[in-house]
Motif scaffolding. Structure first.
Motif: not given
Length: 139
Positions: A1-5, A13-23, A59-65, A87-90
């Motif tokens: 489970m720690l690997w999944v986490k 973190a990678s998803w949010f990096a994109g969301l920080f830069y796209l706007p 996709v993997p961020a949400v899937g693993l979550g 998460v839904l708001v994101t």
């Protein structure tokens, strides 16, 4: 489970990096002078590529979550429910970014660079609250 986490955290973190830069690219697009076609096209290309890449990270961020949530849903307390709402708001924010890009490409409803600067702050607030919820578990 720690690997999944661990991988969930990396993809989030990678998803949010994109969301920080796209706007932030939208800020630059809003500041392009009317005759600068090459600059506008370059920024649009960057936006399209970043959106595609950011979506592939989401996709993997949400899937693993989801995988982690399925392990804990029976004992979930209020903090986890609040996190799921964020998460839904994101996901909604990500969708709005994609919709904005389509409208910008079509030449519709270009907002001011100041508006995009404020819009760019939302994922920072979302990530901050989510991290506080996960680490502190205030309720």
């Amino acid at each position: 489970m720690l690997w999944v986490k661990a991988f969930h955290i990396v993809f989030v973190a990678s998803w949010f990096a994109g969301l920080f830069y796209l706007p932030r690219i939208y800020v630059n697009l809003a500041m392009v002078p009317p005759g600068s076609v090459a600059e506008r096209e370059r920024l649009l290309l960057m936006s399209r590529k970043l959106l595609r890449f950011t979506t592939l990270l989401a996709v993997p961020a949400v899937g693993l979550g989801l995988w982690l949530w399925l392990q804990w849903w029976w004992g979930a307390t209020g903090w986890l429910h609040a996190k799921l709402v964020l998460v839904l708001v994101t996901i909604g924010y990500h969708w709005v970014c994609a919709r904005m890009l389509r409208r910008i490409e079509a030449g519709q409803s270009m907002r001011s660079h100041v508006w995009y600067r404020w819009f760019n702050e939302l994922p920072v607030l979302l990530l901050t609250v989510v991290v506080i919820l996960v680490v502190v578990k205030p309720f």
